[in-house]
Write a protein that holds these residues in place. Structure first.
Motif, PDB file in Angstrom:
ATOM      1  N   ASN A 163       1.101  -1.272  -0.137  1.00  0.00           N
ATOM      2  CA  ASN A 163       0.224   0.178   0.149  1.00  0.00           C
ATOM      3  C   ASN A 163       0.926   1.777   0.336  1.00  0.00           C
ATOM      4  N   ILE A 164       2.395   0.877   0.324  1.00  0.00           N
ATOM      5  CA  ILE A 164       2.870   2.259  -0.422  1.00  0.00           C
ATOM      6  C   ILE A 164       3.726   2.406  -0.930  1.00  0.00           C
ATOM      7  N   GLN A 165       2.964   3.846  -1.801  1.00  0.00           N
ATOM      8  CA  GLN A 165       3.004   3.785  -3.249  1.00  0.00           C
ATOM      9  C   GLN A 165       4.863   4.609  -3.490  1.00  0.00           C
ATOM     10  N   PRO A 166       5.705   4.584  -3.791  1.00  0.00           N
ATOM     11  CA  PRO A 166       6.940   4.824  -4.122  1.00  0.00           C
ATOM     12  C   PRO A 166       6.634   6.136  -4.889  1.00  0.00           C
ATOM     13  N   THR A 182      -4.347   8.954 -12.250  1.00  0.00           N
ATOM     14  CA  THR A 182      -5.840   9.300 -11.301  1.00  0.00           C
ATOM     15  C   THR A 182      -5.115   9.453 -10.129  1.00  0.00           C
ATOM     16  N   VAL A 183      -5.444   9.971  -9.120  1.00  0.00           N
ATOM     17  CA  VAL A 183      -4.767   9.973  -7.669  1.00  0.00           C
ATOM     18  C   VAL A 183      -5.895  10.830  -6.559  1.00  0.00           C
ATOM     19  N   GLN A 184      -5.648  10.032  -5.009  1.00  0.00           N
ATOM     20  CA  GLN A 184      -6.116  11.687  -4.149  1.00  0.00           C
ATOM     21  C   GLN A 184      -5.236  12.037  -4.123  1.00  0.00           C
ATOM     22  N   VAL A 185      -5.498  13.396  -3.484  1.00  0.00           N
ATOM     23  CA  VAL A 185      -4.441  14.549  -2.378  1.00  0.00           C
ATOM     24  C   VAL A 185      -5.210  14.880  -1.385  1.00  0.00           C
ATOM     25  N   ARG A 186      -4.428  15.139  -0.451  1.00  0.00           N
ATOM     26  CA  ARG A 186      -4.803  16.402   1.169  1.00  0.00           C
ATOM     27  C   ARG A 186      -4.598  17.412   0.623  1.00  0.00           C
ATOM     28  N   ILE A 187      -5.782  18.131   0.855  1.00  0.00           N
ATOM     29  CA  ILE A 187      -5.847  19.379   0.946  1.00  0.00           C
ATOM     30  C   ILE A 187      -5.302  20.087   2.650  1.00  0.00           C
ATOM     31  N   ARG A 188      -5.559  21.189   2.387  1.00  0.00           N
ATOM     32  CA  ARG A 188      -4.887  21.815   3.404  1.00  0.00           C
ATOM     33  C   ARG A 188      -6.495  22.011   4.862  1.00  0.00           C
ATOM     34  N   ALA A 189      -7.416  21.508   3.923  1.00  0.00           N
ATOM     35  CA  ALA A 189      -8.648  21.174   5.340  1.00  0.00           C
ATOM     36  C   ALA A 189      -8.252  19.721   6.056  1.00  0.00           C
ATOM     37  N   ASN A 190      -7.028  19.511   5.521  1.00  0.00           N
ATOM     38  CA  ASN A 190      -7.091  17.374   5.632  1.00  0.00           C
ATOM     39  C   ASN A 190      -7.995  16.848   5.258  1.00  0.00           C
ATOM     40  N   VAL A 191      -8.445  17.228   3.256  1.00  0.00           N
ATOM     41  CA  VAL A 191      -9.143  16.494   3.313  1.00  0.00           C
ATOM     42  C   VAL A 191      -9.045  15.428   1.855  1.00  0.00           C
ATOM     43  N   VAL A 228      -9.604  14.056  -1.371  1.00  0.00           N
ATOM     44  CA  VAL A 228      -9.977  14.557  -3.221  1.00  0.00           C
ATOM     45  C   VAL A 228      -9.324  13.982  -4.377  1.00  0.00           C
ATOM     46  N   MET A 229      -9.998  13.302  -5.442  1.00  0.00           N
ATOM     47  CA  MET A 229      -9.455  13.494  -6.251  1.00  0.00           C
ATOM     48  C   MET A 229      -8.985  14.279  -7.103  1.00  0.00           C
ATOM     49  N   GLY A 230      -7.657  13.828  -8.175  1.00  0.00           N
ATOM     50  CA  GLY A 230      -7.362  15.050  -8.847  1.00  0.00           C
ATOM     51  C   GLY A 230      -6.536  13.712  -9.639  1.00  0.00           C
ATOM     52  N   ILE A 231      -5.512  14.601 -10.306  1.00  0.00           N
ATOM     53  CA  ILE A 231      -5.255  14.081 -11.427  1.00  0.00           C
ATOM     54  C   ILE A 231      -3.704  14.578 -12.285  1.00  0.00           C
ATOM     55  N   ILE A 232      -2.912  13.942 -11.535  1.00  0.00           N
ATOM     56  CA  ILE A 232      -1.520  14.711 -11.971  1.00  0.00           C
ATOM     57  C   ILE A 232      -0.791  14.875 -12.739  1.00  0.00           C
ATOM     58  N   ILE A 233      -0.142  15.859 -13.572  1.00  0.00           N
ATOM     59  CA  ILE A 233      -0.303  17.073 -14.117  1.00  0.00           C
ATOM     60  C   ILE A 233       0.935  18.217 -15.007  1.00  0.00           C
ATOM     61  N   PRO A 274       4.860  13.554  -1.616  1.00  0.00           N
ATOM     62  CA  PRO A 274       4.381  12.338  -0.915  1.00  0.00           C
ATOM     63  C   PRO A 274       3.404  11.533   0.722  1.00  0.00           C
ATOM     64  N   ASP A 275       3.769  12.621   1.163  1.00  0.00           N
ATOM     65  CA  ASP A 275       2.675  11.880   2.497  1.00  0.00           C
ATOM     66  C   ASP A 275       1.433  12.733   2.172  1.00  0.00           C
ATOM     67  N   ASP A 276       1.220  13.734   0.935  1.00  0.00           N
ATOM     68  CA  ASP A 276      -0.292  13.840   0.679  1.00  0.00           C
ATOM     69  C   ASP A 276      -0.761  13.215  -0.688  1.00  0.00           C
ATOM     70  N   ILE A 277       0.114  12.272  -1.632  1.00  0.00           N
ATOM     71  CA  ILE A 277      -0.784  11.737  -2.404  1.00  0.00           C
ATOM     72  C   ILE A 277      -1.225  10.327  -1.960  1.00  0.00           C
ATOM     73  N   ARG A 278      -2.162   9.749  -2.636  1.00  0.00           N
ATOM     74  CA  ARG A 278      -2.408   8.383  -2.237  1.00  0.00           C
ATOM     75  C   ARG A 278      -2.604   7.914  -3.816  1.00  0.00           C
ATOM     76  N   LEU A 279      -2.544   6.583  -4.145  1.00  0.00           N
ATOM     77  CA  LEU A 279      -4.027   5.881  -5.213  1.00  0.00           C
ATOM     78  C   LEU A 279      -4.984   5.366  -4.519  1.00  0.00           C
ATOM     79  N   PRO A 280      -6.522   6.010  -5.642  1.00  0.00           N
ATOM     80  CA  PRO A 280      -7.795   5.733  -4.775  1.00  0.00           C
ATOM     81  C   PRO A 280      -8.062   4.555  -4.768  1.00  0.00           C
TER      82      PRO A 280
END
Length: 73
Positions: free
Chosen positions: A8-11, A20-29, A31-36, A67-73
Motif C-alpha cells: 500500500n506504500i506507493q513510491p 488519477t490520484v487522491q491528494v490531501r488538501i489543507r482542510a485535511n480532506v 480529494v480526487m485529482g490528476i497528475i499534470i 509523497p505524504d499528501d498523495i495516494r492511489l484511489p
C-alpha cells in the motif's frame, strides 16, 4: 495499532502524468485529482513534488503535493 502493508506504500517514482490520484488538501480532506506535472524540490533533501489538478466544491484547483499528501484511489 493496524499494520500498514508494504504494497500500500506507493513510491513517488511509480506515479505518472495523467494518473488519477487522491491528494490531501489543507482542510485535511482527501480529494480526487490528476497528475499534470512534476517539480524537483531543492530543500534540505532533494525530492520531487507532483502538480495535481483537483476538484473541490468551490471549483477546480492546481497545486504541488509531496509523497505524504498523495495516494492511489
Amino acid at each position: 495499532m493496524a499494520q500498514v502493508s508494504v504494497k500500500n506504500i506507493q513510491p513517488m517514482t511509480d506515479l505518472v502524468l495523467n494518473q488519477t490520484v487522491q491528494v490531501r488538501i489543507r482542510a485535511n480532506v482527501w480529494v480526487m485529482g490528476i497528475i499534470i506535472g512534476f517539480l524537483e524540490c531543492i530543500n534540505r533533501i532533494t525530492g520531487m513534488a507532483y502538480q495535481v489538478e483537483y476538484s473541490t466544491p468551490m471549483g477546480t484547483a492546481r497545486s504541488y503535493f509531496g509523497p505524504d499528501d498523495i495516494r492511489l484511489p
